[in-house]
Design an enzyme around this catalytic site. Structure first.
Site, PDB file in Angstrom:
ATOM      1  N   GLU A 152     -42.922 -65.727  81.673  1.00 22.98           N
ATOM      2  CA  GLU A 152     -42.264 -66.150  80.432  1.00 22.98           C
ATOM      3  C   GLU A 152     -42.044 -64.941  79.541  1.00 22.98           C
ATOM      4  O   GLU A 152     -42.875 -64.055  79.489  1.00 22.98           O
ATOM      5  CB  GLU A 152     -43.192 -67.167  79.743  1.00 22.98           C
ATOM      6  CG  GLU A 152     -42.595 -67.837  78.553  1.00 22.98           C
ATOM      7  CD  GLU A 152     -41.234 -68.412  78.840  1.00 22.98           C
ATOM      8  OE1 GLU A 152     -41.149 -69.381  79.607  1.00 22.98           O
ATOM      9  OE2 GLU A 152     -40.235 -67.890  78.305  1.00 22.98           O
ATOM     10  N   PHE A 153     -40.915 -64.907  78.834  1.00 24.25           N
ATOM     11  CA  PHE A 153     -40.646 -63.770  77.955  1.00 24.25           C
ATOM     12  C   PHE A 153     -40.455 -64.197  76.503  1.00 24.25           C
ATOM     13  O   PHE A 153     -39.843 -63.482  75.717  1.00 24.25           O
ATOM     14  CB  PHE A 153     -39.424 -62.988  78.460  1.00 24.25           C
ATOM     15  CG  PHE A 153     -39.645 -62.417  79.833  1.00 24.25           C
ATOM     16  CD1 PHE A 153     -40.405 -61.267  80.012  1.00 24.25           C
ATOM     17  CD2 PHE A 153     -39.149 -63.061  80.954  1.00 24.25           C
ATOM     18  CE1 PHE A 153     -40.652 -60.754  81.283  1.00 24.25           C
ATOM     19  CE2 PHE A 153     -39.383 -62.555  82.230  1.00 24.25           C
ATOM     20  CZ  PHE A 153     -40.135 -61.397  82.399  1.00 24.25           C
ATOM     21  N   CYS A 261     -50.581 -60.922  73.319  1.00 23.79           N
ATOM     22  CA  CYS A 261     -49.865 -60.487  74.523  1.00 23.79           C
ATOM     23  C   CYS A 261     -49.980 -58.986  74.762  1.00 23.79           C
ATOM     24  O   CYS A 261     -50.599 -58.560  75.737  1.00 23.79           O
ATOM     25  CB  CYS A 261     -48.414 -60.907  74.433  1.00 23.79           C
ATOM     26  SG  CYS A 261     -48.262 -62.676  74.229  1.00 23.79           S
ATOM     27  N   LYS A 321     -47.757 -61.197  63.205  1.00 25.34           N
ATOM     28  CA  LYS A 321     -46.346 -60.934  62.915  1.00 25.34           C
ATOM     29  C   LYS A 321     -45.807 -62.124  62.139  1.00 25.34           C
ATOM     30  O   LYS A 321     -46.487 -63.155  62.049  1.00 25.34           O
ATOM     31  CB  LYS A 321     -45.552 -60.697  64.197  1.00 25.34           C
ATOM     32  CG  LYS A 321     -45.478 -61.907  65.110  1.00 25.34           C
ATOM     33  CD  LYS A 321     -44.596 -61.575  66.277  1.00 25.34           C
ATOM     34  CE  LYS A 321     -43.903 -62.798  66.799  1.00 25.34           C
ATOM     35  NZ  LYS A 321     -42.913 -62.504  67.802  1.00 25.34           N
TER      36      LYS A 321
HETATM   37  C1  UGA Z   1     -44.379 -60.419  73.293  1.00 28.03           C
HETATM   38  C2  UGA Z   1     -43.048 -60.095  73.988  1.00 28.03           C
HETATM   39  O1  UGA Z   1     -42.115 -59.615  73.021  1.00 28.03           O
HETATM   40  C3  UGA Z   1     -42.479 -61.323  74.693  1.00 28.03           C
HETATM   41  O2  UGA Z   1     -41.306 -60.965  75.421  1.00 28.03           O
HETATM   42  C4  UGA Z   1     -43.539 -61.859  75.674  1.00 28.03           C
HETATM   43  O3  UGA Z   1     -43.077 -63.025  76.325  1.00 28.03           O
HETATM   44  C5  UGA Z   1     -44.796 -62.178  74.907  1.00 28.03           C
HETATM   45  O4  UGA Z   1     -45.278 -60.977  74.262  1.00 28.03           O
HETATM   46  C6  UGA Z   1     -45.838 -62.688  75.882  1.00 28.03           C
HETATM   47  O5  UGA Z   1     -46.218 -61.949  76.776  1.00 28.03           O
HETATM   48  O6  UGA Z   1     -46.178 -63.868  75.815  1.00 28.03           O
HETATM   49  P1  UGA Z   1     -45.082 -61.573  70.974  1.00 28.03           P
HETATM   50  O7  UGA Z   1     -46.429 -60.977  71.228  1.00 28.03           O
HETATM   51  O8  UGA Z   1     -44.969 -63.001  70.614  1.00 28.03           O
HETATM   52  O9  UGA Z   1     -44.119 -61.363  72.265  1.00 28.03           O
HETATM   53  O10 UGA Z   1     -44.429 -60.783  69.762  1.00 28.03           O
HETATM   54  P2  UGA Z   1     -43.484 -59.499  69.571  1.00 28.03           P
HETATM   55  O11 UGA Z   1     -42.343 -59.904  68.738  1.00 28.03           O
HETATM   56  O12 UGA Z   1     -43.195 -58.832  70.841  1.00 28.03           O
HETATM   57  O13 UGA Z   1     -44.431 -58.569  68.668  1.00 28.03           O
HETATM   58  C7  UGA Z   1     -45.666 -58.060  69.158  1.00 28.03           C
HETATM   59  C8  UGA Z   1     -46.297 -57.122  68.156  1.00 28.03           C
HETATM   60  O14 UGA Z   1     -45.555 -55.916  68.069  1.00 28.03           O
HETATM   61  C9  UGA Z   1     -46.362 -57.667  66.721  1.00 28.03           C
HETATM   62  O15 UGA Z   1     -47.625 -57.369  66.164  1.00 28.03           O
HETATM   63  C10 UGA Z   1     -45.272 -56.920  65.992  1.00 28.03           C
HETATM   64  O16 UGA Z   1     -45.537 -56.761  64.614  1.00 28.03           O
HETATM   65  C11 UGA Z   1     -45.296 -55.586  66.711  1.00 28.03           C
HETATM   66  N1  UGA Z   1     -44.007 -54.851  66.655  1.00 28.03           N
HETATM   67  C12 UGA Z   1     -42.909 -55.356  67.256  1.00 28.03           C
HETATM   68  C13 UGA Z   1     -43.951 -53.634  66.000  1.00 28.03           C
HETATM   69  O17 UGA Z   1     -44.960 -53.134  65.448  1.00 28.03           O
HETATM   70  N2  UGA Z   1     -42.772 -52.946  65.990  1.00 28.03           N
HETATM   71  C14 UGA Z   1     -41.650 -53.431  66.570  1.00 28.03           C
HETATM   72  O18 UGA Z   1     -40.605 -52.738  66.533  1.00 28.03           O
HETATM   73  C15 UGA Z   1     -41.719 -54.661  67.228  1.00 28.03           C
END
Ligand code: UGA
Length: 432
Positions: A152-153, A261, A321
Site C-alpha cells: 500500500e502507498f 511508516c 504531520k
Molecule cells: C508514508 C508514505 O508517504 C506512503 O506512500 C506510505 O504508503 C506510508 O508511509 C506507509 O508506508 O504506510 P505517511 O507516513 O502517512 O506515508 O506520511 P508522509 O506524508 O509520507 O510523511 C511522513 C513524514 O515525513 C511526516 O512526519 C512528514 O512531516 C515528513 N515529511 C514529509 C517531511 O519532513 N518533509 C517532506 O518533504 C515530506
C-alpha cells in the site's frame, strides 16, 4: 465483484476495506479487538482520517462493508484475504512479524476452498515465502491457495485519495490466477499496474519509503548548509525540484519525518539488508540526520531563550504531520521531552491529536486554541504544519506572548513578513 476479507482495522486495513467496498466488492473487515469492532459497527472510527467515516457509513448502508471479530467465518465466506495487521518494530529495529504468522495460521485452519492470501502490511522481503510455508504447514486438508504481495502507498491524511488515485498498483505474484484476481479487484482504478514476483513487490515498498525518507534527510542536510551560509532552503528546494528527475515533493526541510511508516520501515530495511549480508549504511545516515533535526530545533529554542528552566513554551502541532491524529514516532515527543528536561513548561495546541497525545506525553497542558497556548508564553514552537495555523492572526499572537519569539520547525511563514510584525522568527535552513 469479489468477496474479500481484510484482517486488521488499522490505517491500512480500514482504508483498504472501505475503498474496496466502494469499488463494488463485498468486504468484511476483521479485528480481534472487540471494542474496536463494536465501535466500527456504530460508525465510530478508531482514527481520524478525512472522509473515512462517510465512506464507511455509505458502504455499510449498501451492505458491501461489514465488521467482525470472527476470522474463521470471514475466511470461509471470502475468496481473497488481505492481511493488513501491524508489523511493529522490535527493539533491534527488525519488524515483528508474529501477528502476520498468527493470522496466516488461522487462515490455514479456517479455509475449505481456494483462497488468495494477499499481504498488504509492510513487510521485509521473504515474508511472502514464510506466509506460504506457514499456511501449507497448518492446512487441515490439501486446499489450493496463492500468496501475493500488494503493498500500500497511502499517506495518512490523504489515504482515501491516495488509494483511489495511486501512482501505481504493485502486484507481486507467483501464479496467473492470483494476478488475474488482483487485476480484476483493482480494475476500476485508473493507474498503471506493475506485476512482479513476490520478493520484488516486497522490496518496492521498503525501498520506496526509504528513498522518500532519504529525500527528506538530504534536504535537511542541505538546509544546514543554507543556514550556515545565509542561503534560503526554500529557494534551493524549489530550484532543485524543477529538475523532473528530482521533483519538488518530499523536499520540505524542517524537523524531519516521524510516523509509523518511515522510521520503522527504514530500520526494518536496514535490518533485513544486514541479515542478507549487506551493510546499507546510507540508511543509517538518513536516520541520524533525521534525529539531529529534532535536536537542532531544541537548540534554536535555547539560543532564543537562553536558559529554559522556568520558561513557558507554547507548542503548536503535536501529530507527526497535518490531517492526522497519529502520534506514533511524532517528532513532538522527543522535542517536548528535551524541552521539559531542560526545565521548560509546555502548553500545547493541536486540532486533532490531543486525545492520543495524552497517552504519550507527560506534564503537558492542552489548550483549545493557539492563542490560549501563546498567552504569557516565552515563545512559540511550531512542530506540525496544520493548515489552520496559516490563518493565525500573528499580530494578536505577538501581543499575547511574553516575548514575540516564534521558532518554526516547518517553515510555515515568510520570515520578512514576521519581521515586519516585530516578531523574532527562526525557522529551518533559511539563514535568518
Ligand atoms: C508514508 C508514505 O508517504 C506512503 O506512500 C506510505 O504508503 C506510508 O508511509 C506507509 O508506508 O504506510 P505517511 O507516513 O502517512 O506515508 O506520511 P508522509 O506524508 O509520507 O510523511 C511522513 C513524514 O515525513 C511526516 O512526519 C512528514 O512531516 C515528513 N515529511 C514529509 C517531511 O519532513 N518533509 C517532506 O518533504 C515530506
Amino acid at each position: 465483484m469479489r468477496t474479500i476479507c481484510v484482517v486488521g482495522t488499522g490505517y491500512v486495513g480500514l482504508v483498504t476495506g472501505a475503498c474496496l467496498a466502494e469499488l463494488g466488492h463485498r468486504v468484511v473487515c476483521v479485528d480481534n479487538d472487540v471494542r474496536k469492532i463494536q465501535q466500527l459497527k456504530k460508525n465510530i472510527m478508531p482514527l481520524y482520517e478525512p472522509g473515512l467515516d462517510v465512506l464507511v457509513k455509505n458502504n455499510v448502508k449498501r451492505r458491501r462493508l461489514s465488521f467482525s471479530v470472527n476470522l474463521k467465518t470471514a475466511v470461509k465466506e471470502s475468496e481473497v484475504i488481505f492481511i493488513a495487521v501491524v508489523t511493529p518494530p522490535r527493539d533491534d529495529g527488525s519488524a515483528d512479524l508474529s501477528f502476520i504468522e498468527t493470522v496466516a495460521c488461522e487462515i490455514a485452519r479456517s479455509m475449505d476452498t481456494y483462497k488468495l492470501i494477499v499481504d498488504k502490511s509492510t513487510v521485509p522481503v521473504e515474508t511472502g515465502e514464510n506466509v506460504e510455508v506457514t499456511i501449507r504447514r497448518n492446512l487441515v486438508k490439501k486446499i489450493p491457495f496463492d500468496v501475493a504481495s500488494n503493498p500500500e502507498f497511502l499517506r495518512e491524511g490523504s489515504a482515501i485519495k491516495d488509494t483511489f488515485h495511486p501512482d501505481r498498483i504493485v502486484i507481486g505474484v507467483k501464479s496467473k490466477k492470483a494476478e488475474q484476481i488482483l487485476k480484476e479487484i483493482y480494475a476500476p482504478i485508473k493507474a498503471p499496474v506493475i506485476v512482479t514476483d513476490i520478493k520484488s513487490a516486497e522490496i518496492i515498498k521498503h525501498a520506496s519509503n526509504s528513498f522518500l525518507a532519504m529525500k527528506i534527510s538530504y534536504i535537511n542536510a542541505v538546509s544546514n548548509i543554507c543556514e550556515r551560509t545565509g542561503a534560503d532552503i526554500e529557494k534551493v528546494a524549489e530550484g532543485m525540484g524543477m529538475d523532473k528527475r528530482i521533483g519538488r515533493s518530499f523536499l520540505n526541510a524542517g524537523i524531519g519525518f516521524g510516523g509509523f511508516c518511515f522510521p520503522k520501515d527504514l530500520e526494518a530495511f536496514y535490518w533485513i539488508s544486514r541479515k542478507m549480508g549487506y551493510e546499507f549504511n546510507l540508511l543509517k545516515e538518513v536516520m541520524e540526520i533525521n534525529k539531529s533535526q529534532r535536536i537542532l530545533l531544541v537548540k534554536k529554542v535555547e539560543d532564543a531563550l537562553w536558559n529554559l528552566k522556568g520558561k513557558n513554551i507554547a507548542v503548536l502541532g503535536l501529530a507527526f504531520k497535518p490531517d492526522t491524529d497519529d502520534m506514533r514516532f511524532a517528532p513532538s515527543i522527543d522535542i517536548i521531552a528535551d524541552l521539559q528536561k531542560a526545565g521548560a513548561s509546555i502548553r500545547a495546541y493541536d486540532p486533532q491529536s490531543v486525545k492520543r497525545a495524552k497517552l504519550v506525553l507527560k506534564d503537558v497542558t492542552y489548550t483549545k486554541s493557539p492563542y490560549e497556548a501563546a498567552k504569557g508564553a516565552d515563545c512559540i514552537v511550531i512542530i506540525t504544519e496544520w493548515d489552520e495555523f496559516k490563518e493565525i492572526d500573528m499580530r494578536r499572537m505577538a501581543k499575547l506572548l511574553k516575548h514575540p519569539i516564534i521558532i518554526d520547525g516547518r517553515n510555515m511563514f515568510d520570515p520578512a513578513a514576521m519581521r515586519a510584525l516585530g516578531i523574532v522568527y527562526k525557522s529551518m535552513g533559511r539563514g535568518e
